[in-house]
Every structure is written in structure tokens, then in C-alpha cells.
Design a protein around this motif. Structure first.
Motif, mmCIF file in Angstrom:
data_model
loop_
_atom_site.group_PDB
_atom_site.id
_atom_site.type_symbol
_atom_site.label_atom_id
_atom_site.label_comp_id
_atom_site.label_asym_id
_atom_site.label_seq_id
_atom_site.Cartn_x
_atom_site.Cartn_y
_atom_site.Cartn_z
ATOM 1 N N ALA A 257 -6.978 -9.702 0.625
ATOM 2 C CA ALA A 257 -7.819 -8.608 0.143
ATOM 3 C C ALA A 257 -7.398 -8.152 -1.247
ATOM 4 O O ALA A 257 -8.240 -7.934 -2.130
ATOM 5 N N VAL A 258 -6.091 -8.016 -1.472
ATOM 6 C CA VAL A 258 -5.616 -7.567 -2.784
ATOM 7 C C VAL A 258 -5.788 -8.663 -3.828
ATOM 8 O O VAL A 258 -6.113 -8.389 -4.984
ATOM 9 N N ASP A 259 -5.602 -9.915 -3.448
ATOM 10 C CA ASP A 259 -5.832 -11.014 -4.388
ATOM 11 C C ASP A 259 -7.290 -11.023 -4.850
ATOM 12 O O ASP A 259 -7.576 -11.240 -6.032
ATOM 13 N N GLY A 260 -8.215 -10.786 -3.917
ATOM 14 C CA GLY A 260 -9.623 -10.725 -4.275
ATOM 15 C C GLY A 260 -9.914 -9.561 -5.210
ATOM 16 O O GLY A 260 -10.682 -9.693 -6.172
ATOM 17 N N LEU A 261 -9.296 -8.412 -4.942
ATOM 18 C CA LEU A 261 -9.467 -7.247 -5.800
ATOM 19 C C LEU A 261 -8.892 -7.524 -7.193
ATOM 20 O O LEU A 261 -9.515 -7.195 -8.208
ATOM 21 N N SER A 262 -7.717 -8.136 -7.242
ATOM 22 C CA SER A 262 -7.082 -8.457 -8.522
ATOM 23 C C SER A 262 -7.946 -9.405 -9.343
ATOM 24 O O SER A 262 -8.147 -9.210 -10.552
ATOM 25 N N ARG A 263 -8.469 -10.449 -8.712
ATOM 26 C CA ARG A 263 -9.327 -11.399 -9.425
ATOM 27 C C ARG A 263 -10.578 -10.725 -9.961
ATOM 28 O O ARG A 263 -11.028 -10.992 -11.081
ATOM 29 N N SER A 264 -11.137 -9.838 -9.142
ATOM 30 C CA SER A 264 -12.348 -9.132 -9.538
ATOM 31 C C SER A 264 -12.100 -8.265 -10.771
ATOM 32 O O SER A 264 -12.878 -8.270 -11.723
ATOM 33 N N LEU A 265 -10.981 -7.553 -10.769
ATOM 34 C CA LEU A 265 -10.670 -6.674 -11.900
ATOM 35 C C LEU A 265 -10.367 -7.469 -13.160
ATOM 36 O O LEU A 265 -10.812 -7.106 -14.252
ATOM 37 N N ARG A 266 -9.616 -8.553 -13.016
ATOM 38 C CA ARG A 266 -9.280 -9.367 -14.186
ATOM 39 C C ARG A 266 -10.507 -10.093 -14.737
ATOM 40 O O ARG A 266 -10.510 -10.526 -15.887
ATOM 41 N N GLY A 267 -11.543 -10.220 -13.926
ATOM 42 C CA GLY A 267 -12.776 -10.854 -14.381
ATOM 43 C C GLY A 267 -13.789 -9.880 -14.945
ATOM 44 O O GLY A 267 -14.886 -10.283 -15.349
ATOM 45 N N LEU B 33 -7.569 -2.706 3.004
ATOM 46 C CA LEU B 33 -6.550 -3.339 2.173
ATOM 47 C C LEU B 33 -5.195 -3.441 2.869
ATOM 48 O O LEU B 33 -4.267 -4.030 2.323
ATOM 49 N N ARG B 34 -5.105 -2.885 4.046
ATOM 50 C CA ARG B 34 -3.842 -2.849 4.781
ATOM 51 C C ARG B 34 -3.616 -4.152 5.535
ATOM 52 O O ARG B 34 -4.556 -4.756 6.054
ATOM 53 N N SER B 35 -2.365 -4.602 5.589
ATOM 54 C CA SER B 35 -2.062 -5.836 6.301
ATOM 55 C C SER B 35 -2.385 -5.683 7.777
ATOM 56 O O SER B 35 -2.055 -4.680 8.401
ATOM 57 N N LYS B 36 -3.035 -6.709 8.333
ATOM 58 C CA LYS B 36 -3.393 -6.678 9.750
ATOM 59 C C LYS B 36 -2.364 -7.408 10.616
ATOM 60 O O LYS B 36 -2.462 -7.381 11.834
ATOM 61 N N ALA B 37 -1.380 -8.046 9.992
ATOM 62 C CA ALA B 37 -0.367 -8.773 10.760
ATOM 63 C C ALA B 37 0.528 -7.786 11.504
ATOM 64 O O ALA B 37 1.067 -6.857 10.901
ATOM 65 N N VAL B 38 0.675 -7.968 12.810
ATOM 66 C CA VAL B 38 1.551 -7.088 13.578
ATOM 67 C C VAL B 38 3.005 -7.356 13.204
ATOM 68 O O VAL B 38 3.761 -6.443 12.890
ATOM 69 N N LEU B 39 3.405 -8.622 13.226
ATOM 70 C CA LEU B 39 4.731 -9.019 12.760
ATOM 71 C C LEU B 39 4.593 -9.431 11.302
ATOM 72 O O LEU B 39 3.851 -10.354 10.978
ATOM 73 N N LEU C 296 0.868 -1.172 0.000
ATOM 74 C CA LEU C 296 0.000 0.000 0.000
ATOM 75 C C LEU C 296 0.908 1.226 0.000
ATOM 76 O O LEU C 296 1.780 1.362 0.872
ATOM 77 N N THR C 297 0.764 2.096 -1.005
ATOM 78 C CA THR C 297 1.636 3.269 -1.113
ATOM 79 C C THR C 297 0.906 4.588 -0.880
ATOM 80 O O THR C 297 1.544 5.624 -0.730
ATOM 81 N N SER C 298 -0.405 4.564 -0.873
ATOM 82 C CA SER C 298 -1.198 5.761 -0.593
ATOM 83 C C SER C 298 -2.556 5.319 -0.052
ATOM 84 O O SER C 298 -3.121 4.332 -0.549
ATOM 85 N N PRO C 299 -3.059 5.975 0.969
ATOM 86 C CA PRO C 299 -2.588 7.190 1.637
ATOM 87 C C PRO C 299 -1.492 6.958 2.684
ATOM 88 O O PRO C 299 -0.988 7.911 3.256
ATOM 89 N N VAL C 300 -1.151 5.696 2.951
ATOM 90 C CA VAL C 300 -0.067 5.388 3.879
ATOM 91 C C VAL C 300 0.858 4.365 3.219
ATOM 92 O O VAL C 300 0.477 3.699 2.249
ATOM 93 N N GLN C 301 2.048 4.243 3.751
ATOM 94 C CA GLN C 301 2.998 3.246 3.285
ATOM 95 C C GLN C 301 2.942 2.057 4.239
ATOM 96 O O GLN C 301 3.236 2.190 5.417
ATOM 97 N N ASP C 302 2.548 0.900 3.713
ATOM 98 C CA ASP C 302 2.473 -0.283 4.577
ATOM 99 C C ASP C 302 2.322 -1.527 3.710
ATOM 100 O O ASP C 302 2.025 -1.439 2.511
ATOM 101 N N ASP C 303 2.501 -2.691 4.327
ATOM 102 C CA ASP C 303 2.226 -3.941 3.637
ATOM 103 C C ASP C 303 0.732 -4.024 3.354
ATOM 104 O O ASP C 303 -0.090 -3.542 4.144
ATOM 105 N N ALA C 304 0.394 -4.641 2.244
ATOM 106 C CA ALA C 304 -1.013 -4.847 1.911
ATOM 107 C C ALA C 304 -1.451 -6.224 2.383
ATOM 108 O O ALA C 304 -0.635 -7.130 2.559
ATOM 109 N N ASP C 305 -2.751 -6.360 2.603
ATOM 110 C CA ASP C 305 -3.315 -7.649 2.991
ATOM 111 C C ASP C 305 -3.411 -8.535 1.747
ATOM 112 O O ASP C 305 -4.105 -8.202 0.788
ATOM 113 N N ASP C 306 -2.690 -9.638 1.764
ATOM 114 C CA ASP C 306 -2.601 -10.492 0.575
ATOM 115 C C ASP C 306 -3.972 -10.959 0.086
ATOM 116 O O ASP C 306 -4.270 -10.901 -1.108
#
Length: 296
Positions: free
Chosen positions: A79-89, A169-175, A67-77
Motif C-alpha cells: 500500500a505504501v509503495d503504491g502511494l509512494s509511486r503515485s506521489l513521485r509520478g 495503510l496498516r500492515s495486515k500481517a499478524v506475525l 505508521l506513526t499516526s493515528p496509531v503506531q504500527d507497521d505499514a503495509d508495504d
């Protein structure tokens, strides 16, 4: 009615029917258009979503979504995989309008639509750029390509998937290091100790723990999840990071990450990951970890 008038009426009806059929044929595609059907998940390099003034950007970096905007952080795999599949479909069907005056009715205008831009590794320009509007019939939505007048019925992508916030869409994993990739876990402090992976077994150093007890600690630590986020610049004193309840450092084959668990706040505790993420974790999860840490 005279035979001449009957013939004329029949001719007019035939012309009108032909015109209607021609209009229907022109508006109906021979088959649904799938703009991203040929792209695999790994071909996507960037996804941008704009809705209600909020801009969310995701980028693929070293095989991982960030995730690069509005914050910089790891993305939730997931959630983004679901979004990617949806767009490609995404499949564009019948054209329903070309009148800009009606964009508001379909919610494909800039003020109410979700604008989506998708980029691939091989193209600097977006391979998909358009406006997702309101739900139409069934699971279909209205879609208008950018800089085009036509509004289409679209299937395969739900408006909800495209209206997720950055927090969704942001990763919820603390570590950020998963239990499968973790090589060592160190708990600092006066009674600090370390856990190290040896083959498929966890061994403790500085604390007398069985392999099962060590594995239970690792599972508890790597299972911590953010239930919400706080500003990255939250003062350390306010969050209790100056005197953390837990101070641990996880390492995998390539990098390490430090995690601090701070003070309690109405049934939750502050947590901070070294990557710059600050948020809250359930107090019950931290209590379980603390109980295991006190075990001798």
C-alpha cells in the motif's frame, strides 16, 4: 460598412486574438512539472495525509515504513509503495484558476481537499506540500500548492490513493516476521513444541512432525492476516488473551514477536501481536491452524 470601419474591426479582432494567445501561453507550461520526479523511493522519509479531519503519518525507519499516526504500527508495504509511486509520478499541467473564490468548485480548499506533505531524507521542509482536489478530466485531479493561489491540473496521482485511511495503510500481517525471514516458531502451553529452520528445512522439537508437516504449520501461522482492528487496550478477558487458543513466538535474526489468538466473536477471533496491534482474524484460518496443531 466603410473601409475605415472594416479596418478598425479587423484591428480589434487581431488585438483580442493576440491577447487570448498570450494568456493561453502564460497559463500553459512548456512541459509538465514533476516536483518529485528526481526522488527515488528510498529518498522519501515521511508522508503526511490530512482529509476530513483525519491525520495519517508514515515514516521510514531503518528501511521500513511505519505508521506513526493515528496509531503506531507497521505499514503495509504494498500500500505504501503504491502511494509512494503515485506521489513521485505527480505531474502538474495547465493552470486553471487563480481565484480563491473558486477553490470550493475544485475542492482544493482545506475543508474538502486532501492535503499531502512529503519529506525527503535531505530536507527538513516538505519537498511537496499541497491540496489534492476532485477528479477533473480522465485520471487528472486539481492540485493547489500550499501558500499559492494557482490551481493546476495534475496527473499521475489518484485522489483515492491519497484518501486511504490508517487502516488501509496498516500492515495486515499478524506475525510481522515473514516466512522467509523466520528462523524459529515456538508454540507454548502444556503440549508446546518448537519449529526451527535448518537450511531450507523445518525441524520439530517436542513433537514428532515430518519436515513437510512442520513447513505447513509455519505457512499457516505466517499467513494469518488481520481482517480488521480493535483498540490496543481491549481487555484481555474480553478478547480471551488470558486463556489463548494459540500462543506462539516467532523469531528472526534480530528480534522476536509473540502472538496470541483469543476467543471467537461472530465468525472471527481476536488476535494480538506483541508490537501492540489488536484485531480480528477469520475463524476459518484459525481453525485450520488449530487442526494442524492437534495433528500428531
Amino acid at each position: 460598412m466603410t473601409p475605415k470601419k472594416i479596418a478598425l474591426s479587423a484591428l480589434v479582432a487581431a488585438v483580442l486574438a493576440g491577447a487570448a494567445a498570450l494568456l493561453f501561453w502564460l497559463q500553459k507550461p512548456t512541459e509538465p512539472s514533476q516536483p518529485l520526479a528526481k526522488l527515488r523511493a528510498g529518498d522519501l522519509s515521511r508522508i503526511e495525509l490530512d482529509h476530513n479531519g483525519a491525520h495519517v503519518a508514515l515514516e521510514m525507519r531503518a528501511g521500513t515504513w511505519r505508521l506513526t499516526s493515528p496509531v503506531q504500527d507497521d505499514a503495509d508495504d504494498s500500500a505504501v509503495d503504491g502511494l509512494s509511486r503515485s506521489l513521485r509520478g505527480l505531474a502538474l499541467g495547465s493552470e486553471v484558476s487563480r481565484d480563491p473564490a473558486g477553490y470550493g468548485d475544485y475542492e482544493v480548499n482545506e475543508s474538502s481537499a486532501t492535503r499531502v506533505r512529503v519529506y525527503s531524507r535531505t530536507s527538513a521542509a516538505p519537498v511537496l506540500d499541497g491540496y489534492i482536489g476532485k477528479t477533473a478530466v480522465g485520471d487528472s485531479v486539481y492540485f493547489r500548492p500550499d501558500r499559492e493561489a494557482a490551481v493546476y491540473l495534475a496527473e499521475g496521482v489518484g485522489s483515492y490513493a491519497l484518501r486511504q485511511s490508517a487502516e488501509d495503510l496498516r500492515s495486515k500481517a499478524v506475525l510481522s516476521i515473514s516466512a522467509g525471514d523466520l528462523q524459529s516458531l515456538k508454540f507454548t502451553g502444556p503440549d508446546g513444541f518448537s519449529l526451527t529452520r535448518s537450511s531450507e528445512v523445518w525441524l520439530a522439537s517436542g513433537r514428532n512432525l515430518s519436515a513437510d508437516q512442520a513447513a505447513e504449520l509455519v505457512l499457516s501461522a505466517t499467513s494469518l492476516r488481520f481482517m480488521g482492528f480493535a483498540p490496543a487496550d481491549t481487555p484481555a478477558g474480553k478478547a480471551g488473551f488470558d486463556k489463548p487458543a494459540v500462543d506462539m513466538i516467532g523469531k528472526d535474526a534480530g528480534h522476536s514477536e509473540r502472538v496470541l489468538i483469543g476467543r471467537e466473536d461472530t465468525g472471527r477471533r481476536y488476535a494480538k501481536a506483541e508490537r501492540g496491534t489488536v484485531g480480528f482474524v477469520p475463524r476459518s484460518d484459525v481453525d485450520s491452524l488449530l487442526k494442524l496443531l492437534k495433528r500428531r
